[in-house]
Design an enzyme around this catalytic site. Structure first.
Site, mmCIF file in Angstrom:
data_model
loop_
_atom_site.group_PDB
_atom_site.id
_atom_site.type_symbol
_atom_site.label_atom_id
_atom_site.label_comp_id
_atom_site.label_asym_id
_atom_site.label_seq_id
_atom_site.Cartn_x
_atom_site.Cartn_y
_atom_site.Cartn_z
ATOM 1 N N ASP A 393 0.857 -1.176 0.000
ATOM 2 C CA ASP A 393 0.000 0.000 0.000
ATOM 3 C C ASP A 393 0.901 1.237 0.000
ATOM 4 O O ASP A 393 1.637 1.479 0.962
ATOM 5 C CB ASP A 393 -0.890 -0.021 1.246
ATOM 6 N N HIS A 394 0.836 2.017 -1.067
ATOM 7 C CA HIS A 394 1.743 3.158 -1.204
ATOM 8 C C HIS A 394 1.447 4.263 -0.192
ATOM 9 O O HIS A 394 2.249 5.187 -0.021
ATOM 10 C CB HIS A 394 1.673 3.709 -2.628
ATOM 11 N N ARG A 395 0.312 4.183 0.474
ATOM 12 C CA ARG A 395 0.031 5.156 1.528
ATOM 13 C C ARG A 395 0.863 4.880 2.771
ATOM 14 O O ARG A 395 1.203 5.791 3.529
ATOM 15 C CB ARG A 395 -1.457 5.124 1.904
#
Length: 423
Positions: A393-395
């Site tokens: 998850d790039h967050r």
């Protein structure tokens, strides 16, 4: 009359589907006797009854879906019970039994003691036995879902030869036998069912998986990194660890999981979840691992995996895999993971863009190990190569964190002894 309602099965589940009744109207039952098998979105569960007496009503048939808190079975308490057999009063049953699942017992529930005058006759307390199971219940079928699929498809499982271990009948056996035109196809605008097709309802665990993966794709800005790795030293290490016949065996999945756990200690952002505008990083690793079963793909969880030795981890993975395939995992054992590892190499594939198991933020995938040409000290030699893939998850993190974690695990695979101090 005592009415037992479908109990709260935990983990936010609000309904369950009746798979099979183990009793019929008119049968006598005892406290905590298993009376029905139900299937939730997470697991197959056997439900005991908190009352003793004669079955008056079964509130539903196999295939029906009941909401938690609605009537499940009605028992005429004390009816047709042998003299001297003591049954709990409704209030006592409600306090000490009922609304429980097989494997948890009824806590402090006890039979009510009746005070008798001195010199009075005491009867022997015999147990009322349930009616024997039908021949259908003795068919070699692993999963209740297989029985239901056979029923829905019109397949007599008594005529099938199981392809599983010991002749066990699997979902695939039923689906092969059911590969015939549908008797009454569901109407589709401007289209008719094609000859040879059949339909499988999207419900139960398959629907839950579908909903969860759809939510993952919808909410998570996912990215993937991968690397080819020389697994020859890893195989040599496993062979050395398993050379002693008296020592517990260590699986490849356990070794790779142990490397991943060490990597999460260095990169804890990958062992987290997103809650609103915050990244929540727990102090422990609840390790999930993908397991294929007759009921579909499930993700059993090994709690506090970071605190286990590699031998303990290997035993835990094996034990949960066996119970998952037998449909014996409790719902709580299939939820609460913080990081997942997926060995899709067992299906003979090299790589996969795996979908993150929401609400986690990363999943590590392992491809098959095959012979490939590899350059070692300037020479092309055959080596055992696998592909590691990390979807994240790039967050929760950037590519530097994801790449650093994956490189660490890859280095452990390629040089496990040199990096043993880190695991």
């Amino acid at each position: 009359m005592a009415v037992f309602k479908l109990p709260d099965l935990g983990e936010g589940l609000t309904e369950a589907e009746i798979v099979a009744w183990h009793v019929a109207v008119g049968d006598t039952v005892t406290v905590d006797q298993t009376v029905v098998e139900v299937e939730t979105a997470k697991a197959s569960v056997e439900v005991p009854v908190p009352f003793a007496g004669r079955v008056a009503t079964l509130h539903g048939a196999a295939g029906d879906t009941l909401a938690v808190g609605t009537p499940l079975i009605t028992v005429e308490e004390g009816a047709f019970v042998e003299p001297g057999v003591v049954t709990p009063a409704p209030s006592e049953a409600a306090e000490g039994s009922g609304n429980v699942l097989i494997g948890y017992g009824t806590g402090t529930a006890q039979a009510r003691r009746v005070r008798r005058p001195r010199g009075s006759v005491r009867f022997r307390q015999d147990t009322v036995h349930a009616a024997p199971k039908s021949p259908q219940d003795r068919i070699r079928v692993v999963s209740p879902l297989v029985r239901r699929l056979a029923k829905e498809s019109g397949v007599d499982i008594r005529t099938l030869t199981g392809s599983g271990t010991g002749g066990l009948i699997s979902r695939a056996d039923v689906e092969r036998a059911a590969a015939v035109p549908v008797a009454a196809p569901v109407a589709i605008p401007d289209k008719a069912a094609q000859p040879g097709e059949y339909r499988i309802p999207l419900r139960g665990i398959r629907k839950t998986v579908a909903d969860k993966l759809t939510r993952s794709r919808r909410e998570i800005p996912e990215a993937t990194v991968w690397v080819d790795v020389d697994a020859t030293p890893l195989l040599e290490l496993r062979a050395a660890l398993n050379a002693d016949p008296s020592a517990p065996k260590v699986s490849l999945l356990a070794l790779l999981s142990r490397f991943a756990l060490a990597g999460l200690r260095r990169y804890p952002e990958l062992n987290s979840r997103i809650e609103g505008d915050e990244i929540v990083v727990p102090s422990a690793v609840q390790l999930g691992f993908a397991a294929q079963t007759d009921r579909g793909l499930v993700v059993p969880v090994v709690p506090d995996a970071h605190a286990l030795t590699v031998e303990e981890l290997s035993a835990a993975l094996a034990e949960r895999t066996e119970r998952a395939r037998a449909g014996k995992l409790a719902p709580a054992e299939l939820t609460g993971g913080s990081f997942t590892i997926n060995n899709y190499g067992v299906f003979g594939v090299d790589g996969s863009a795996a979908i993150i198991n929401h609400p986690e933020v990363a999943i590590l995938g392992i491809g098959r190990i095959i012979d490939r040409p590899w350059i070692v000290d300037g020479q092309v030699v055959p080596r055992k190569i696998t592909e590691l893939t990390l979807a994240f998850d790039h967050r929760a993190c950037d590519g530097g964190t994801a790449g650093g974690f994956l490189r660490f695990v890859a280095d452990c695979v390629e040089s496990p002894l040199r990096l043993l101090r880190n695991v």
